[in-house]
Design an enzyme around this catalytic site. Structure first.
Site, PDB file in Angstrom:
ATOM      1  N   ARG A   4      -9.043   1.278   8.824  1.00  0.00           N
ATOM      2  CA  ARG A   4      -8.733  -0.117   9.126  1.00  0.00           C
ATOM      3  C   ARG A   4      -9.885  -0.803   9.840  1.00  0.00           C
ATOM      4  NH1 ARG A   4      -2.717   0.741   9.195  1.00  0.00           N
ATOM      5  NH2 ARG A   4      -1.762  -1.274   8.801  1.00  0.00           N
ATOM      6  N   ARG A  39      11.480  -2.595  11.050  1.00  0.00           N
ATOM      7  CA  ARG A  39      10.465  -2.051  11.952  1.00  0.00           C
ATOM      8  C   ARG A  39      10.195  -3.036  13.088  1.00  0.00           C
ATOM      9  NH1 ARG A  39       5.499   0.028   8.276  1.00  0.00           N
ATOM     10  NH2 ARG A  39       4.368  -1.042   9.931  1.00  0.00           N
ATOM     11  N   LYS A  62       0.833  -1.214   0.000  1.00  0.00           N
ATOM     12  CA  LYS A  62       0.000   0.000   0.000  1.00  0.00           C
ATOM     13  C   LYS A  62       0.863   1.257   0.000  1.00  0.00           C
ATOM     14  CE  LYS A  62      -1.990  -1.039   3.915  1.00  0.00           C
ATOM     15  NZ  LYS A  62      -1.264  -2.303   4.175  1.00  0.00           N
ATOM     16  N   ARG A 107      11.498  -6.165   4.564  1.00  0.00           N
ATOM     17  CA  ARG A 107      11.260  -4.710   4.520  1.00  0.00           C
ATOM     18  C   ARG A 107      12.289  -3.977   5.389  1.00  0.00           C
ATOM     19  NH1 ARG A 107       5.417  -2.121   5.322  1.00  0.00           N
ATOM     20  NH2 ARG A 107       5.359  -3.301   7.266  1.00  0.00           N
ATOM     21  N   ARG A 136      -0.631  -9.308  13.192  1.00  0.00           N
ATOM     22  CA  ARG A 136      -1.144  -8.229  12.342  1.00  0.00           C
ATOM     23  C   ARG A 136      -2.017  -8.808  11.223  1.00  0.00           C
ATOM     24  NH1 ARG A 136       3.887  -4.923  10.548  1.00  0.00           N
ATOM     25  NH2 ARG A 136       2.348  -3.477   9.705  1.00  0.00           N
TER      26      ARG A 136
HETATM   27  P1  ADP Z   1       2.311  -1.808   3.232  1.00  0.00           P
HETATM   28  O1  ADP Z   1       2.351  -0.302   3.149  1.00  0.00           O
HETATM   29  O2  ADP Z   1       1.091  -2.386   2.573  1.00  0.00           O
HETATM   30  O3  ADP Z   1       2.503  -2.335   4.621  1.00  0.00           O
HETATM   31  P2  ADP Z   1       4.878  -1.674   1.827  1.00  0.00           P
HETATM   32  O4  ADP Z   1       4.566  -0.767   0.677  1.00  0.00           O
HETATM   33  O5  ADP Z   1       5.700  -1.132   2.934  1.00  0.00           O
HETATM   34  O6  ADP Z   1       3.528  -2.372   2.386  1.00  0.00           O
HETATM   35  O7  ADP Z   1       5.578  -2.980   1.216  1.00  0.00           O
HETATM   36  C1  ADP Z   1       6.002  -4.060   2.063  1.00  0.00           C
HETATM   37  C2  ADP Z   1       7.364  -4.576   1.590  1.00  0.00           C
HETATM   38  O8  ADP Z   1       7.213  -5.214   0.326  1.00  0.00           O
HETATM   39  C3  ADP Z   1       8.394  -3.466   1.392  1.00  0.00           C
HETATM   40  O9  ADP Z   1       9.654  -3.985   1.765  1.00  0.00           O
HETATM   41  C4  ADP Z   1       8.337  -3.168  -0.101  1.00  0.00           C
HETATM   42  O10 ADP Z   1       9.592  -2.712  -0.578  1.00  0.00           O
HETATM   43  C5  ADP Z   1       7.986  -4.536  -0.690  1.00  0.00           C
HETATM   44  N1  ADP Z   1       7.101  -4.454  -1.860  1.00  0.00           N
HETATM   45  C6  ADP Z   1       6.075  -3.577  -2.079  1.00  0.00           C
HETATM   46  N2  ADP Z   1       5.460  -3.851  -3.259  1.00  0.00           N
HETATM   47  C7  ADP Z   1       6.098  -4.929  -3.793  1.00  0.00           C
HETATM   48  C8  ADP Z   1       5.936  -5.707  -5.011  1.00  0.00           C
HETATM   49  N3  ADP Z   1       4.968  -5.427  -5.890  1.00  0.00           N
HETATM   50  N4  ADP Z   1       6.780  -6.750  -5.202  1.00  0.00           N
HETATM   51  C9  ADP Z   1       7.736  -7.040  -4.291  1.00  0.00           C
HETATM   52  N5  ADP Z   1       7.955  -6.360  -3.154  1.00  0.00           N
HETATM   53  C10 ADP Z   1       7.142  -5.310  -2.893  1.00  0.00           C
HETATM   54  P1  AMP Z   2       1.220   0.656   8.913  1.00  0.00           P
HETATM   55  O1  AMP Z   2       2.391   1.569   8.841  1.00  0.00           O
HETATM   56  O2  AMP Z   2       0.052   1.142   8.091  1.00  0.00           O
HETATM   57  O3  AMP Z   2       1.579  -0.785   8.624  1.00  0.00           O
HETATM   58  O4  AMP Z   2       0.703   0.710  10.421  1.00  0.00           O
HETATM   59  C1  AMP Z   2       1.506   0.256  11.487  1.00  0.00           C
HETATM   60  C2  AMP Z   2       0.668   0.105  12.739  1.00  0.00           C
HETATM   61  O5  AMP Z   2       0.122   1.386  13.117  1.00  0.00           O
HETATM   62  C3  AMP Z   2      -0.536  -0.827  12.629  1.00  0.00           C
HETATM   63  O6  AMP Z   2      -0.210  -2.194  12.811  1.00  0.00           O
HETATM   64  C4  AMP Z   2      -1.431  -0.279  13.752  1.00  0.00           C
HETATM   65  O7  AMP Z   2      -0.964  -0.701  15.022  1.00  0.00           O
HETATM   66  C5  AMP Z   2      -1.189   1.232  13.668  1.00  0.00           C
HETATM   67  N1  AMP Z   2      -2.149   1.872  12.751  1.00  0.00           N
HETATM   68  C6  AMP Z   2      -1.869   2.519  11.577  1.00  0.00           C
HETATM   69  N2  AMP Z   2      -2.989   2.975  11.007  1.00  0.00           N
HETATM   70  C7  AMP Z   2      -4.020   2.600  11.820  1.00  0.00           C
HETATM   71  C8  AMP Z   2      -5.437   2.747  11.778  1.00  0.00           C
HETATM   72  N3  AMP Z   2      -6.049   3.359  10.749  1.00  0.00           N
HETATM   73  N4  AMP Z   2      -6.162   2.241  12.792  1.00  0.00           N
HETATM   74  C9  AMP Z   2      -5.581   1.628  13.828  1.00  0.00           C
HETATM   75  N5  AMP Z   2      -4.259   1.426  13.937  1.00  0.00           N
HETATM   76  C10 AMP Z   2      -3.482   1.905  12.943  1.00  0.00           C
END
Ligand code: ADP
Ligand code: AMP
Length: 214
Positions: free
Chosen positions: A88, A160, A13, A127, A171
């Site tokens: 969420r 992270r 995302k 990541r 999660r």
């Molecule tokens: P989210 O915001 O949904 O938690 P991220 O955008 O941080 O996910 O992506 C999670 C991990 O996967 C990161 O390390 C990112 O670089 C990698 N990633 C994102 N999109 C892709 C893809 N299409 N193919 C492979 N790896 C990806």
């Molecule tokens: P993210 O960076 O989107 O993966 O979010 C990391 C963490 O932040 C999540 O696992 C939740 O603990 C908290 N968080 C982020 N956005 C929300 C939301 N909209 N509602 C509740 N918790 C959130």
């Protein structure tokens, strides 16, 4: 254009939201990034959010809704935004709908980045996130130019706290219980668009662009 990104943790995302924000010149709003900035600054909100985030739980709606409404009322959001990690829960979506409705506006697209659970653990374990600007990399799929250093700002990259396998499992189950029902919620509103998030980053983005421009 107002866009919501849906999908499991680690589905991509944030990666796609950044590209959308660059392409269409709208702010990328990540509630997770806002919480992490508060944790770095050791604010009371940050300390409270951290206690939930470290366990892989959601931060309670009362806290989350307030920071989101404050953020989207900023001047820079008047031409739209891309939300990453909000809503969420169904109540969070309802609050957003009300706020947008009061301005006689609407959410245009809910983009669901679909990635099966089997792929998620690998995504999350690889990541790496920048300690300063929050930019995200993957050691295999999107490596930084220099190992463990952010391409954008030169700061160190870290794993992270909530990307440890045990927390990721929780999660994912929280996602399926509390967040996945939003897919149906936006489907019923007629704005859900699902993309195959297992494709290469640029292919996923091309699919999203097609949707937003069709
Ligand atoms: P989210 O915001 O949904 O938690 P991220 O955008 O941080 O996910 O992506 C999670 C991990 O996967 C990161 O390390 C990112 O670089 C990698 N990633 C994102 N999109 C892709 C893809 N299409 N193919 C492979 N790896 C990806
Ligand atoms: P993210 O960076 O989107 O993966 O979010 C990391 C963490 O932040 C999540 O696992 C939740 O603990 C908290 N968080 C982020 N956005 C929300 C939301 N909209 N509602 C509740 N918790 C959130």
């Amino acid at each position: 254009m107002k866009i919501i990104m849906l999908g499991a943790p680690g589905a991509g995302k944030g990666t796609q939201a950044k590209k959308i924000a660059d392409q269409y010149q709208i702010p990328h709003i990540s509630t997770g990034d806002i919480f992490r900035a508060n944790i770095r600054e050791k604010t009371p909100l940050g300390m409270e959010a951290k206690s939930y985030m470290d366990k892989g739980e959601l931060v309670p709606d009362e806290l989350t809704v307030k920071i989101l409404l404050d953020r989207v009322s900023n001047e820079d959001c008047k031409n739209g935004y891309v939300l990453d990690g909000y809503p969420r829960t169904i109540p969070q979506a309802e609050v957003l709908d009300r706020a947008v409705g009061e301005l006689n506006e609407r959410i245009d697209f809910a983009v669901n980045v679909d990635v099966p659970d089997e792929n998620i653990i690998k995504r999350m374990s690889g990541r790496r996130a920048c300690t300063k600007c929050g930019d995200t990399y993957h050691i295999e799929y999107m490596p930084p130019k220099k190992e463990n250093v952010c391409d954008k700002c030169g700061s160190p990259l870290i794993i992270r706290d909530d990307d440890k396998p045990e927390t990721v499992k929780n999660r994912l189950s929280v996602y399926h219980e509390q967040t996945a029902p939003l897919i149906d919620y936006y489907e019923k509103k007629g704005i859900l668009k699902t993309v195959d998030g297992t494709k290469d980053v640029n292919e996923v983005f091309a699919d999203i662009k097609n949707i937003l421009e069709s």
